[in-house]
Design a protein around this motif. Structure first.
Motif, PDB file in Angstrom:
ATOM      1  N   ALA A 136       0.867  -1.182   0.000  1.00  0.00           N
ATOM      2  CA  ALA A 136       0.000   0.000   0.000  1.00  0.00           C
ATOM      3  C   ALA A 136       0.902   1.230   0.000  1.00  0.00           C
ATOM      4  CB  ALA A 136      -0.908  -0.018   1.217  1.00  0.00           C
ATOM      5  N   ASP A 137       1.013   1.862  -1.145  1.00  0.00           N
ATOM      6  CA  ASP A 137       1.994   2.915  -1.355  1.00  0.00           C
ATOM      7  C   ASP A 137       1.385   4.303  -1.146  1.00  0.00           C
ATOM      8  OD1 ASP A 137       4.577   3.850  -2.113  1.00  0.00           O
ATOM      9  OD2 ASP A 137       3.805   4.325  -4.100  1.00  0.00           O
ATOM     10  N   ALA A 138       1.738   4.927  -0.033  1.00  0.00           N
ATOM     11  CA  ALA A 138       1.275   6.283   0.280  1.00  0.00           C
ATOM     12  C   ALA A 138      -0.242   6.402   0.161  1.00  0.00           C
ATOM     13  CB  ALA A 138       1.965   7.310  -0.613  1.00  0.00           C
ATOM     14  N   CYS A 139      -0.939   5.450   0.712  1.00  0.00           N
ATOM     15  CA  CYS A 139      -2.406   5.422   0.599  1.00  0.00           C
ATOM     16  C   CYS A 139      -3.063   6.310   1.659  1.00  0.00           C
ATOM     17  CB  CYS A 139      -2.919   3.995   0.748  1.00  0.00           C
ATOM     18  SG  CYS A 139      -2.430   2.901  -0.605  1.00  0.00           S
ATOM     19  N   THR A 140      -4.175   6.890   1.272  1.00  0.00           N
ATOM     20  CA  THR A 140      -4.960   7.690   2.213  1.00  0.00           C
ATOM     21  C   THR A 140      -6.358   7.103   2.404  1.00  0.00           C
ATOM     22  OG1 THR A 140      -5.658   9.149   0.403  1.00  0.00           O
ATOM     23  CG2 THR A 140      -3.717   9.811   1.662  1.00  0.00           C
ATOM     24  N   ASP A 141      -6.545   5.903   1.888  1.00  0.00           N
ATOM     25  CA  ASP A 141      -7.837   5.228   2.046  1.00  0.00           C
ATOM     26  C   ASP A 141      -7.626   3.895   2.769  1.00  0.00           C
ATOM     27  OD1 ASP A 141      -6.616   3.642   0.182  1.00  0.00           O
ATOM     28  OD2 ASP A 141      -8.189   3.800  -1.338  1.00  0.00           O
ATOM     29  N   LYS A 142      -8.538   2.946   2.583  1.00  0.00           N
ATOM     30  CA  LYS A 142      -8.471   1.668   3.297  1.00  0.00           C
ATOM     31  C   LYS A 142      -7.896   0.543   2.443  1.00  0.00           C
ATOM     32  CE  LYS A 142     -12.450   2.794   6.230  1.00  0.00           C
ATOM     33  NZ  LYS A 142     -13.822   2.362   6.640  1.00  0.00           N
ATOM     34  N   THR A 143      -6.981   0.876   1.550  1.00  0.00           N
ATOM     35  CA  THR A 143      -6.377  -0.147   0.694  1.00  0.00           C
ATOM     36  C   THR A 143      -5.725  -1.242   1.521  1.00  0.00           C
ATOM     37  OG1 THR A 143      -5.983   1.374  -1.155  1.00  0.00           O
ATOM     38  CG2 THR A 143      -4.612  -0.594  -1.047  1.00  0.00           C
ATOM     39  N   ALA A 144      -4.901  -0.863   2.483  1.00  0.00           N
ATOM     40  CA  ALA A 144      -4.187  -1.850   3.306  1.00  0.00           C
ATOM     41  C   ALA A 144      -5.164  -2.737   4.062  1.00  0.00           C
ATOM     42  CB  ALA A 144      -3.247  -1.133   4.274  1.00  0.00           C
ATOM     43  N   GLN A 145      -6.186  -2.145   4.643  1.00  0.00           N
ATOM     44  CA  GLN A 145      -7.174  -2.909   5.403  1.00  0.00           C
ATOM     45  C   GLN A 145      -7.911  -3.905   4.514  1.00  0.00           C
ATOM     46  OE1 GLN A 145     -10.021  -0.526   7.630  1.00  0.00           O
ATOM     47  NE2 GLN A 145     -11.551  -2.155   7.540  1.00  0.00           N
ATOM     48  N   MET A 146      -8.338  -3.474   3.343  1.00  0.00           N
ATOM     49  CA  MET A 146      -9.059  -4.345   2.427  1.00  0.00           C
ATOM     50  C   MET A 146      -8.174  -5.483   1.934  1.00  0.00           C
ATOM     51  SD  MET A 146     -12.046  -3.037   2.467  1.00  0.00           S
ATOM     52  CE  MET A 146     -12.840  -3.929   1.142  1.00  0.00           C
ATOM     53  N   ALA A 147      -6.900  -5.205   1.710  1.00  0.00           N
ATOM     54  CA  ALA A 147      -5.967  -6.241   1.252  1.00  0.00           C
ATOM     55  C   ALA A 147      -5.750  -7.292   2.344  1.00  0.00           C
ATOM     56  CB  ALA A 147      -4.643  -5.600   0.848  1.00  0.00           C
ATOM     57  N   LYS A 148      -5.595  -6.829   3.585  1.00  0.00           N
ATOM     58  CA  LYS A 148      -5.409  -7.764   4.698  1.00  0.00           C
ATOM     59  C   LYS A 148      -6.641  -8.638   4.894  1.00  0.00           C
ATOM     60  CE  LYS A 148      -2.270  -4.788   7.372  1.00  0.00           C
ATOM     61  NZ  LYS A 148      -2.122  -3.959   8.608  1.00  0.00           N
ATOM     62  N   GLU A 149      -7.807  -8.035   4.837  1.00  0.00           N
ATOM     63  CA  GLU A 149      -9.039  -8.789   5.029  1.00  0.00           C
ATOM     64  C   GLU A 149      -9.237  -9.837   3.941  1.00  0.00           C
ATOM     65  OE1 GLU A 149     -12.196  -5.963   5.243  1.00  0.00           O
ATOM     66  OE2 GLU A 149     -11.626  -5.213   7.243  1.00  0.00           O
ATOM     67  N   ALA A 150      -8.707  -9.567   2.749  1.00  0.00           N
ATOM     68  CA  ALA A 150      -8.822 -10.526   1.645  1.00  0.00           C
ATOM     69  C   ALA A 150      -7.791 -11.639   1.742  1.00  0.00           C
ATOM     70  CB  ALA A 150      -8.685  -9.798   0.313  1.00  0.00           C
ATOM     71  N   GLY A 151      -6.787 -11.464   2.624  1.00  0.00           N
ATOM     72  CA  GLY A 151      -5.801 -12.522   2.837  1.00  0.00           C
ATOM     73  C   GLY A 151      -4.398 -12.224   2.382  1.00  0.00           C
ATOM     74  N   ALA A 152      -4.112 -11.005   1.960  1.00  0.00           N
ATOM     75  CA  ALA A 152      -2.776 -10.664   1.468  1.00  0.00           C
ATOM     76  C   ALA A 152      -1.828 -10.306   2.601  1.00  0.00           C
ATOM     77  CB  ALA A 152      -2.863  -9.498   0.488  1.00  0.00           C
ATOM     78  N   SER A 188       7.457   1.368 -10.186  1.00  0.00           N
ATOM     79  CA  SER A 188       8.810   0.818 -10.301  1.00  0.00           C
ATOM     80  C   SER A 188       9.542   0.851  -8.969  1.00  0.00           C
ATOM     81  CB  SER A 188       9.600   1.589 -11.360  1.00  0.00           C
ATOM     82  OG  SER A 188       9.823   2.935 -10.953  1.00  0.00           O
ATOM     83  N   TRP A 189       9.355   1.924  -8.191  1.00  0.00           N
ATOM     84  CA  TRP A 189      10.006   2.017  -6.891  1.00  0.00           C
ATOM     85  C   TRP A 189       9.373   1.070  -5.879  1.00  0.00           C
ATOM     86  CZ3 TRP A 189      14.566   4.024  -6.851  1.00  0.00           C
ATOM     87  CH2 TRP A 189      14.894   5.026  -7.760  1.00  0.00           C
ATOM     88  N   VAL A 190       8.084   0.846  -6.018  1.00  0.00           N
ATOM     89  CA  VAL A 190       7.408  -0.116  -5.145  1.00  0.00           C
ATOM     90  C   VAL A 190       7.936  -1.524  -5.414  1.00  0.00           C
ATOM     91  CG1 VAL A 190       5.203  -1.183  -4.558  1.00  0.00           C
ATOM     92  CG2 VAL A 190       5.334   1.285  -4.921  1.00  0.00           C
ATOM     93  N   LEU A 191       8.136  -1.865  -6.683  1.00  0.00           N
ATOM     94  CA  LEU A 191       8.684  -3.181  -7.017  1.00  0.00           C
ATOM     95  C   LEU A 191      10.085  -3.351  -6.439  1.00  0.00           C
ATOM     96  CD1 LEU A 191       7.574  -3.646 -10.755  1.00  0.00           C
ATOM     97  CD2 LEU A 191       6.552  -4.633  -8.694  1.00  0.00           C
ATOM     98  N   ASP A 192      10.880  -2.300  -6.534  1.00  0.00           N
ATOM     99  CA  ASP A 192      12.238  -2.352  -5.979  1.00  0.00           C
ATOM    100  C   ASP A 192      12.179  -2.630  -4.477  1.00  0.00           C
ATOM    101  OD1 ASP A 192      15.017  -2.158  -6.028  1.00  0.00           O
ATOM    102  OD2 ASP A 192      14.990  -0.020  -5.569  1.00  0.00           O
ATOM    103  N   TYR A 193      11.300  -1.923  -3.798  1.00  0.00           N
ATOM    104  CA  TYR A 193      11.119  -2.108  -2.349  1.00  0.00           C
ATOM    105  C   TYR A 193      10.629  -3.519  -2.033  1.00  0.00           C
ATOM    106  CZ  TYR A 193       8.606  -1.745   2.127  1.00  0.00           C
ATOM    107  OH  TYR A 193       8.118  -1.965   3.395  1.00  0.00           O
TER     108      TYR A 193
END
Length: 428
Positions: A86-102, A116-121
């Motif tokens: 979840a890259d610099a998110c201001t919404d519930k992206t991280a929460q929704m991803a976790k709830e889905a099992g990621a 590209s920088w996210v892939l590097d990280y």
């Protein structure tokens, strides 16, 4: 009857015609090869390999959950894990991803933002924390959905020895607008008549956007992900071509969300075009060297990244300029026959473009009709006529991208559908 002698404008038009005919004729051969041999067939895999899906997500709350669920419910017996950054998110992206099992990581590096920088990280952290657990990585975008047998088919390509592999890119909103229909048609053609054809002919393919796989050994060998142009996908494709890494293709289907408005499309394609310039000027020498060494893949890649639309516009400008100046000279600079030829050249330039793109759309629509999922069936027909217009809008984009400073801008995604929605009832 007007007779035209061998004059500079005649020679110029003849050279342009010969160049375009012979430079891109190989793509006609691609089409014929697909007609004769159909879709590539991969051997059954001898083992199920381990994979990690890597997803860069910036404010993708509406769509991220459906992608994660489509990944974790694959019909595949091997190991699959799903990582969402979840890259610099201001919404519930991280929460929704976790709830889905990621497995979800949050990143807030505003100085180095973008996929590209996210892939590097992500690659660096996964390799450091999980070691050799994963043999390869799949790179997806947050708006994607993968078919239930996606990994199984891609595993066949990896098991056959392909360290980099792309897949069949379909669209989940073909009939949202004439813009999304045009995008969808282009990507269907790219999959079937470019990458599939390349695979059939034993040459290297090219990755595009998302829906591709790279072996962990390659990422580890590069000591990170070092492709940070505006089009890191085509940059990586050129890198593979320059270093003798053959990119494979597997008919594993995934679905992508396409822009709906012309404004969003213009912004996205402006970035793509600027990125192609970056890759062209960075890898032109390597690709020319590959051509001299007899590598057809280098020629194919050079034609892919070369700004062909600029030559089209140059041809039109030269003929238009000659027409205007010649007309004002009252026969001193140009004869009536030459002026008539300039008019014919201008008409034929754009008419031939329209016809070629119409034919490509028609061929693609007929052969891939089972993959086109729509509720507005009329859109499939009207797209045949609007697709050429969409492609011709690349001409002003190509020119503008030469002079305009272009930066990465996230594309908004909000079509929240799952696999059954797309192939069953169609995207709403």
């Amino acid at each position: 009857m007007l007779k035209v002698g061998v004059t500079p404008i005649v020679i110029f038009n003849a050279v342009m015609w010969v160049f375009f005919t012979f430079a891109y004729f190989y793509q006609v051969v691609y089409i014929i090869r697909v007609w004769l041999h159909g879709e590539v067939r991969l051997p059954e895999a001898e083992m199920d390999h381990s994979y990690a899906f890597v997803i860069a997500a910036h404010n993708e709350e509406p769509v991220i959950g459906n992608l994660v669920r489509s990944i974790l419910t694959q019909r595949y017996d091997g190991l699959i894990d799903c990582f969402v950054i979840a890259d610099a998110c201001t919404d519930k992206t991280a929460q929704m991803a976790k709830e889905a099992g990621a497995i979800t990581w949050e990143r807030n590096d505003l100085a180095r933002k973008g996929k590209s920088w996210v892939l590097d990280y992500a690659f660096d952290r996964i390799l450091n924390e999980y070691g050799d657990k994963y043999e390869a990585f799949f790179v997806m975008d947050a708006d994607n959905i993968v078919a239930p047998d996606y990994v199984k088919i891609m595993n066949q390509a990896f098991d056959a020895g392909y360290l980099v592999c792309t897949s069949y890119r379909n669209s989940k909103n073909f009939d949202s607008s004439w813009i999304s229909s045009a995008y969808a048609t282009w990507f269907l053609r790219e999959a079937k008549y470019l990458n599939n054809a390349r695979m059939l002919m034993g040459t290297s393919c090219a990755i595009s956007g998302s829906g591709w796989m790279v072996a962990a050994s390659i990422v580890r060998g590069m000591h990170g992900w070092r492709f940070h142009t505006l089009t890191e996908d085509i940059q990586f494709s050129a890198f593979c071509c320059a270093h003798g890494i053959r990119i494979g293709y597997a008919p594993a289907e995934f679905f992508d969300e396409q822009p709906v408005t012309f404004r969003a499309s213009w912004t996205q394609r402006m970035r793509w075009t600027k990125g192609f310039y970056q890759v062209f000027f960075s890898y032109c020498g390597n690709l020319v060297h590959g051509i001299r060494s007899g590598q057809f893949a280098s020629y194919d890649m050079l034609m892919t990244v070369a700004p062909g639309m600029i030559l089209t516009l140059v041809s039109a400008i030269v003929n238009a300029t000659y027409l205007v100046i010649g007309s004002l000279s009252h026969g001193f600079i140009a004869t009536n026959a030459e002026l008539a030829m300039c008019v014919a050249s201008l008409v034929m330039t754009f008419a031939s473009m329209y016809v070629v793109f119409f034919i490509l759309a028609l061929i693609t629509t007929i052969s891939e009709r089972k993959h086109i999922h729509v509720t507005k069936r009329w859109r499939v027909v009207t797209n045949l006529f609007t697709f050429p217009i969409f492609m011709m809008t690349y001409i002003p984009i190509t020119i503008a991208a030469l002079f305009k400073k272009v930066e990465w801008v996230p594309t908004k995604h909000d079509i929240a559908v799952n696999f059954d929605d797309v192939v069953g009832e169609g995207a709403k």
